[in-house]
Design an enzyme around this catalytic site. Structure first.
Site, PDB file in Angstrom:
ATOM      1  N   LYS A 177     -35.948  61.705  -8.075  1.00 41.47           N
ATOM      2  CA  LYS A 177     -37.429  62.189  -8.048  1.00 41.47           C
ATOM      3  C   LYS A 177     -38.026  60.927  -8.853  1.00 41.47           C
ATOM      4  O   LYS A 177     -38.146  61.404  -9.996  1.00 41.47           O
ATOM      5  CB  LYS A 177     -37.732  63.449  -8.238  1.00 41.47           C
ATOM      6  CG  LYS A 177     -38.640  63.839  -7.415  1.00 41.47           C
ATOM      7  CD  LYS A 177     -40.057  63.143  -7.495  1.00 41.47           C
ATOM      8  CE  LYS A 177     -40.589  63.657  -8.799  1.00 41.47           C
ATOM      9  NZ  LYS A 177     -42.008  62.851  -9.144  1.00 41.47           N
ATOM     10  N   GLU A 252     -35.087  64.381 -22.151  1.00 41.18           N
ATOM     11  CA  GLU A 252     -35.625  63.225 -22.928  1.00 41.18           C
ATOM     12  C   GLU A 252     -37.007  63.515 -23.059  1.00 41.18           C
ATOM     13  O   GLU A 252     -37.546  63.228 -22.019  1.00 41.18           O
ATOM     14  CB  GLU A 252     -35.014  61.918 -22.560  1.00 41.18           C
ATOM     15  CG  GLU A 252     -33.421  61.929 -22.374  1.00 41.18           C
ATOM     16  CD  GLU A 252     -32.884  61.836 -23.815  1.00 41.18           C
ATOM     17  OE1 GLU A 252     -33.346  61.562 -24.783  1.00 41.18           O
ATOM     18  OE2 GLU A 252     -31.500  61.787 -23.719  1.00 41.18           O
ATOM     19  N   CYS A 286     -41.488  55.946 -25.450  1.00 39.33           N
ATOM     20  CA  CYS A 286     -41.421  57.238 -25.803  1.00 39.33           C
ATOM     21  C   CYS A 286     -40.810  57.031 -27.412  1.00 39.33           C
ATOM     22  O   CYS A 286     -41.039  57.863 -28.226  1.00 39.33           O
ATOM     23  CB  CYS A 286     -40.130  57.978 -25.159  1.00 39.33           C
ATOM     24  SG  CYS A 286     -38.768  56.857 -24.935  1.00 39.33           S
ATOM     25  N   GLU A 385     -48.785  63.067 -29.179  1.00 43.20           N
ATOM     26  CA  GLU A 385     -48.291  61.962 -28.554  1.00 43.20           C
ATOM     27  C   GLU A 385     -49.471  61.246 -27.626  1.00 43.20           C
ATOM     28  O   GLU A 385     -49.914  61.853 -26.706  1.00 43.20           O
ATOM     29  CB  GLU A 385     -47.162  62.074 -27.631  1.00 43.20           C
ATOM     30  CG  GLU A 385     -46.573  60.598 -27.007  1.00 43.20           C
ATOM     31  CD  GLU A 385     -45.271  61.191 -26.036  1.00 43.20           C
ATOM     32  OE1 GLU A 385     -45.534  61.940 -25.273  1.00 43.20           O
ATOM     33  OE2 GLU A 385     -44.281  60.374 -26.302  1.00 43.20           O
TER      34      GLU A 385
HETATM   35  P1  NAD Z   1     -44.199  63.684 -16.903  1.00 41.36           P
HETATM   36  O1  NAD Z   1     -43.535  64.714 -17.767  1.00 41.36           O
HETATM   37  O2  NAD Z   1     -45.545  63.987 -16.470  1.00 41.36           O
HETATM   38  O3  NAD Z   1     -43.575  63.475 -15.553  1.00 41.36           O
HETATM   39  C1  NAD Z   1     -42.205  63.049 -15.500  1.00 41.36           C
HETATM   40  C2  NAD Z   1     -41.303  63.380 -14.169  1.00 41.36           C
HETATM   41  O4  NAD Z   1     -41.648  64.752 -14.114  1.00 41.36           O
HETATM   42  C3  NAD Z   1     -41.991  62.888 -13.061  1.00 41.36           C
HETATM   43  O5  NAD Z   1     -41.309  62.205 -12.010  1.00 41.36           O
HETATM   44  C4  NAD Z   1     -42.795  63.976 -12.519  1.00 41.36           C
HETATM   45  O6  NAD Z   1     -43.216  63.942 -11.208  1.00 41.36           O
HETATM   46  C5  NAD Z   1     -42.206  65.025 -13.018  1.00 41.36           C
HETATM   47  N1  NAD Z   1     -42.409  66.449 -12.820  1.00 41.36           N
HETATM   48  C6  NAD Z   1     -43.701  66.790 -13.372  1.00 41.36           C
HETATM   49  N2  NAD Z   1     -44.058  68.136 -13.343  1.00 41.36           N
HETATM   50  C7  NAD Z   1     -42.649  68.611 -12.926  1.00 41.36           C
HETATM   51  C8  NAD Z   1     -42.075  69.837 -12.635  1.00 41.36           C
HETATM   52  N3  NAD Z   1     -43.070  71.106 -12.746  1.00 41.36           N
HETATM   53  N4  NAD Z   1     -40.865  70.164 -11.956  1.00 41.36           N
HETATM   54  C9  NAD Z   1     -40.192  69.059 -12.083  1.00 41.36           C
HETATM   55  N5  NAD Z   1     -40.664  68.024 -12.411  1.00 41.36           N
HETATM   56  C10 NAD Z   1     -41.768  67.652 -12.806  1.00 41.36           C
HETATM   57  O7  NAD Z   1     -44.206  62.461 -17.765  1.00 41.36           O
HETATM   58  P2  NAD Z   1     -44.740  61.138 -17.704  1.00 41.36           P
HETATM   59  O8  NAD Z   1     -46.056  61.182 -17.994  1.00 41.36           O
HETATM   60  O9  NAD Z   1     -44.307  60.595 -16.204  1.00 41.36           O
HETATM   61  O10 NAD Z   1     -43.876  60.292 -18.667  1.00 41.36           O
HETATM   62  C11 NAD Z   1     -44.377  60.127 -20.067  1.00 41.36           C
HETATM   63  C12 NAD Z   1     -43.724  61.036 -20.953  1.00 41.36           C
HETATM   64  O11 NAD Z   1     -42.218  60.634 -20.693  1.00 41.36           O
HETATM   65  C13 NAD Z   1     -43.898  60.994 -22.299  1.00 41.36           C
HETATM   66  O12 NAD Z   1     -44.141  62.082 -23.004  1.00 41.36           O
HETATM   67  C14 NAD Z   1     -42.884  60.160 -22.960  1.00 41.36           C
HETATM   68  O13 NAD Z   1     -42.594  60.396 -24.415  1.00 41.36           O
HETATM   69  C15 NAD Z   1     -41.731  60.706 -22.438  1.00 41.36           C
HETATM   70  N6  NAD Z   1     -40.617  59.858 -22.342  1.00 41.36           N
HETATM   71  C16 NAD Z   1     -39.452  60.156 -23.067  1.00 41.36           C
HETATM   72  C17 NAD Z   1     -38.447  59.273 -23.031  1.00 41.36           C
HETATM   73  C18 NAD Z   1     -37.118  59.827 -23.911  1.00 41.36           C
HETATM   74  O14 NAD Z   1     -36.223  59.080 -23.807  1.00 41.36           O
HETATM   75  N7  NAD Z   1     -37.382  60.723 -24.812  1.00 41.36           N
HETATM   76  C19 NAD Z   1     -38.244  58.137 -22.270  1.00 41.36           C
HETATM   77  C20 NAD Z   1     -39.291  57.700 -21.599  1.00 41.36           C
HETATM   78  C21 NAD Z   1     -40.768  58.515 -21.737  1.00 41.36           C
END
Ligand code: NAD
Length: 491
Positions: A177, A252, A286, A385
């Site tokens: 997804k 992550e 991240c 963040e």
């Molecule tokens: P997000 O949590 O908004 O979304 C991530 C994914 O989760 C998307 O595909 C989204 O559609 C899905 N999602 C959202 N709500 C959901 C739910 N209720 N159930 C299941 N899936 C759901 O994150 P983002 O804004 O897309 O990404 C940025 C974040 O990701 C930042 O906090 C960043 O630090 C983190 N990140 C972490 C790493 C790591 O390895 N630790 C790497 C990259 C990004």
């Protein structure tokens, strides 16, 4: 770049399909913020179809039982397919996410490398055996089933490959997804997988909004594993929902990583690294070192050098190879980052660079490289963040205080230490609460090493053997080698 698609569909059971409901959502690029395609808005029915296709491929297909070498060959062909399309992938990623194209090229190369690397890992995989007088134990490793992979919008293609490669290498079938803001580059994956020889149903994509398609994947009873990368708050929602089916989770999550610079460090290298570490990938990284902690003796020098360099960082069209910071992914995210700039000012932090849209860029989600000095640990810009090209700088007076400040947030993903004192480097590395620490270096990673965070930055580790452990189940078989003494109940 090849022509942009007008519609982005799911890929289920080897075929591109529209959503069952027919609903779609608009996808825009961050330079014009105009909708360029409609993507299928997946819901529980689409997810169920994808999971059923994956389950059937897993239960009745050849993929899970294929010899490691045969699977590795297919992974190698996936890497070939990515390399053959590297320019296209980078161009699409740049168009869809606003990442500078030179950095997007690096991400495409890394995606291919992920598949090659995990191909090697499974060929070299071996299992434990335990022998003792009278008993032999040996481990059977089996793929866990259908893995649900949920990915964010920052470096989408690379992060998708980071999950797909070990999941497929392990013999799992997958439902991916992708993030709804950036579905474009994933639309190349079906062709790459099919050409490489991945059997129908092993690889599936369901597009859609997180709260709908993502949530349905997490709630599906036939998906025993969820590998999630995204925000900490989303991770918490997913954990709650996954509890109903006791799913395996790899989380992550977010970060607010410290970059600690001691006065004895190579300051030229430290400033280069600190700036690159937080401003590359538009700051949407991240592991960004978004809190620079500088020892008092060099604090003002570092602030001045960061400010001067930040003012010269080239912000502009992400497709221009000279660009260092492109456009932030989405107007909503852009607004959020701008809000943090306002918060920093209101909290009394000293703005020494950036903070506004560059004059020459009237449209698009552009922000100049932004540096706040004199940031106190109680401030929100220190704690939260921001995920944009914004960095906080804070002074410290002792090693003790440096460690305390480094650990003073709820996150614990990465840490960067700059010192030429060998003993101090090891002492501080051992005390900093982070899943990954770099000494005198930025984020350069050997794919064999564990990746992940502590505290609110995540749960579990990916990378190398850790990923294989996540996507497989180890089962132990105990074999008696002679007569076993059995207590005779009821005799
Ligand atoms: P997000 O949590 O908004 O979304 C991530 C994914 O989760 C998307 O595909 C989204 O559609 C899905 N999602 C959202 N709500 C959901 C739910 N209720 N159930 C299941 N899936 C759901 O994150 P983002 O804004 O897309 O990404 C940025 C974040 O990701 C930042 O906090 C960043 O630090 C983190 N990140 C972490 C790493 C790591 O390895 N630790 C790497 C990259 C990004």
């Amino acid at each position: 770049m090849t022509a942009l698609p007008e519609k982005i569909e799911h890929f289920i059971g080897g075929r591109h399909v529209p959503g069952v409901s027919g609903r779609t959502f608009g996808v825009a690029d961050p330079v014009s913020n105009r909708v360029y395609a409609q993507a299928a808005a997946g819901d529980a029915e689409d997810v169920d179809r994808a999971v059923r296709a994956a389950r059937s491929a897993f239960d009745t297909g050849r993929w899970p039982g294929l010899a490691a070498r045969a699977r590795a060959k297919i992974l190698g062909r996936i890497a070939d397919g990515i390399e053959a399309r590297a320019q296209d992938i980078a161009a699409m990623e740049t168009f869809d996410t606003g990442l500078p194209v030179t950095q997007a090229r690096g991400q495409a190369a890394r995606a291919a490398e992920n598949f090659r690397y995990f191909a090697d890992v499974i060929v070299a995989q071996h299992e434990d055996a335990f022998s003792s007088p009278g008993q032999l134990g040996y481990v059977l490793r089996r793929p866990a089933g259908v893995a649900g992979l949920i990915t964010p919008w920052n470096t989408p293609f690379m992060l998708e490959s980071w999950k797909l490669a070990p999941a497929l290498a392990s013999g799992c079938a997958v439902v991916l997804k992708p993030a709804e803001w950036t579905p474009l580059s994933a639309s190349l994956l079906p062709e790459i997988m099919t050409e490489a020889g991945v059997p129908e149903g092993v690889f599936n994509i369901v597009h859609g909004i997180g709260e709908e398609a993502g949530a349905a994947l997490v709630a599906h009873p036939d998906v025993p594993l969820i590998s999630f990368t995204g925000e900490t708050a989303t991770g918490q929602v997913i954990m709650r929902s996954a509890a109903d089916h006791l799913k395996g989770l790899s989380m992550e999550l977010g970060g607010k990583s410290p970059c600690v610079i001691f006065a004895d460090a190579d300051l030229d290298a430290a400033v280069d690294s600190a700036l690159f570490g937080v401003m590359s990938l538009n700051g949407e990284r991240c592991t960004a070192g978004s809190r620079i902690l500088a020892e008092r003796a060099v604090y003002e020098t570092i602030v001045a050098r960061l400010a001067e360099r930040a003012a010269r960082v080239r912000v502009g069209d992400p497709s221009d190879p000279a660009t260092e910071i492109g456009a932030l992914v989405h107007p909503e995210h852009y607004e959020r980052v701008l809000c943090y700039v306002g918060t920093g000012l209101a909290e009394g932090a000293r703005l020494v660079a950036g903070g506004t849209r560059p004059d020459a860029l009237a449209d698009g989600n552009y922000l100049a490289a932004t540096v706040f000095a004199d940031v106190k640990p109680c401030m929100r810009i220190f704690q939260e963040e921001i995920f944009g090209p914004v960095v906080c700088v804070t002074p410290f007076d002792s090693e003790e205080e440096a460690v305390a400040l480094a650990n003073a947030t709820r996150y614990g993903l990465a840490a960067y230490l700059w010192t030429n004192d060998l003993r101090r480097a090891h002492r501080v590395a051992a005390r900093v609460e982070s899943g990954m620490t770099w000494v005198n270096s930025h984020n350069v990673r050997d794919l064999r090493t564990p990746f992940g965070g502590v505290k609110a930055s995540g749960l579990g580790r990916e990378g190398g053997q850790h990923s294989i452990d996540f996507y497989t189940e180890s089962r132990i078989v105990h074999v008696a080698l002679g007569d076993t003494h059995v207590p005779r109940f009821g005799a």
